[in-house]
Write a protein that holds these residues in place. Structure first.
Motif, PDB file in Angstrom:
ATOM      1  N   MET A  72      10.531   5.596   0.801  1.00 53.32           N
ATOM      2  CA  MET A  72       9.490   6.415   0.153  1.00 53.32           C
ATOM      3  C   MET A  72       9.302   7.739   0.893  1.00 53.32           C
ATOM      4  O   MET A  72       8.382   7.897   1.697  1.00 53.32           O
ATOM      5  N   HIS A 130       7.775   1.790   4.958  1.00 52.81           N
ATOM      6  CA  HIS A 130       7.979   2.278   3.590  1.00 52.81           C
ATOM      7  C   HIS A 130       8.735   3.601   3.531  1.00 52.81           C
ATOM      8  O   HIS A 130       9.428   3.887   2.558  1.00 52.81           O
ATOM      9  N   CYS A 178       5.309   7.928   2.477  1.00 56.43           N
ATOM     10  CA  CYS A 178       4.278   6.905   2.575  1.00 56.43           C
ATOM     11  C   CYS A 178       4.252   6.415   4.015  1.00 56.43           C
ATOM     12  O   CYS A 178       5.304   6.097   4.582  1.00 56.43           O
ATOM     13  N   GLY A 203       0.820  -1.216   0.000  1.00 64.74           N
ATOM     14  CA  GLY A 203       0.000   0.000   0.000  1.00 64.74           C
ATOM     15  C   GLY A 203       0.850   1.259   0.000  1.00 64.74           C
ATOM     16  O   GLY A 203       1.914   1.300   0.620  1.00 64.74           O
ATOM     17  N   HIS A 204       0.383   2.277  -0.732  1.00 62.02           N
ATOM     18  CA  HIS A 204       1.083   3.568  -0.752  1.00 62.02           C
ATOM     19  C   HIS A 204       0.083   4.714  -0.581  1.00 62.02           C
ATOM     20  O   HIS A 204      -0.987   4.709  -1.194  1.00 62.02           O
TER      21      HIS A 204
HETATM   22 CO    CO Z   1       3.950   2.593   0.568  1.00 66.23          CO
END
Ligand code: CO
Length: 149
Positions: free
Chosen positions: A141, A137, A132, A65-66
């Motif tokens: 990210m 993450h 994120c 998921g982001h």
């Molecule tokens: Co993510």
């Protein structure tokens, strides 16, 4: 009468006016757990700025998921910790967190979501990070958002 009509049209088409001024950008979050940008510049001339997050991968949000979350850099770690506590159902963000300046929903592969910033909430000398909030993450990210130059 005609002037009134034009005024109404102008008010109902703000997205058109912003995109004509480079007041928007896209960012991709991939199955490789990467954003395709590590810096976003918001021009000082923009009253609003729209970020569209796209997940071009195939993995579901439970696995890869982001989201795109913006905060002052000093608040990022606390937002992440509270996001993990909030869990997947909350998109890994504490609800109504006042430290979060803007965010998209948590996406899985093939999805996209947009968020529009009111740039009056940004300072030219502010220190902003986007990231994120899916657990771990943000190690990869994350990036800087700058307002003005
Ligand atoms: Co993510």
């Amino acid at each position: 009468m005609q002037r009134a009509l034009l005024l109404v049209l102008g008010l109902t088409l703000p997205g058109f006016a912003w995109s004509a001024d480079n007041c928007s950008t896209d960012i991709r979050g991939t199955d490789q757990m990467m954003f395709d940008k590590d810096e976003i510049i918001v021009p000082a001339s923009c009253k609003h700025f729209t970020i569209t997050l796209k997940h071009p991968g195939t993995l579901p949000k439970e696995v890869m998921g982001h989201n795109w979350v913006l905060s002052e850099t000093r608040n990022m770690q606390a937002i992440l910790a509270d996001g993990i506590a909030a869990g997947l159902e909350q998109g890994y963000l504490k609800s109504n967190d006042p430290r979060v300046i803007a965010y998209t929903r948590l996406l899985g592969g093939g999805e996209e979501d947009s968020v529009t910033l009111d740039t009056a909430t940004l300072n030219a000398d502010g220190d902003y990070q986007f990231f994120c909030s899916f657990p771990a993450h943000s190690v990869l990210m994350k990036g800087r958002l700058k307002f003005g130059t």
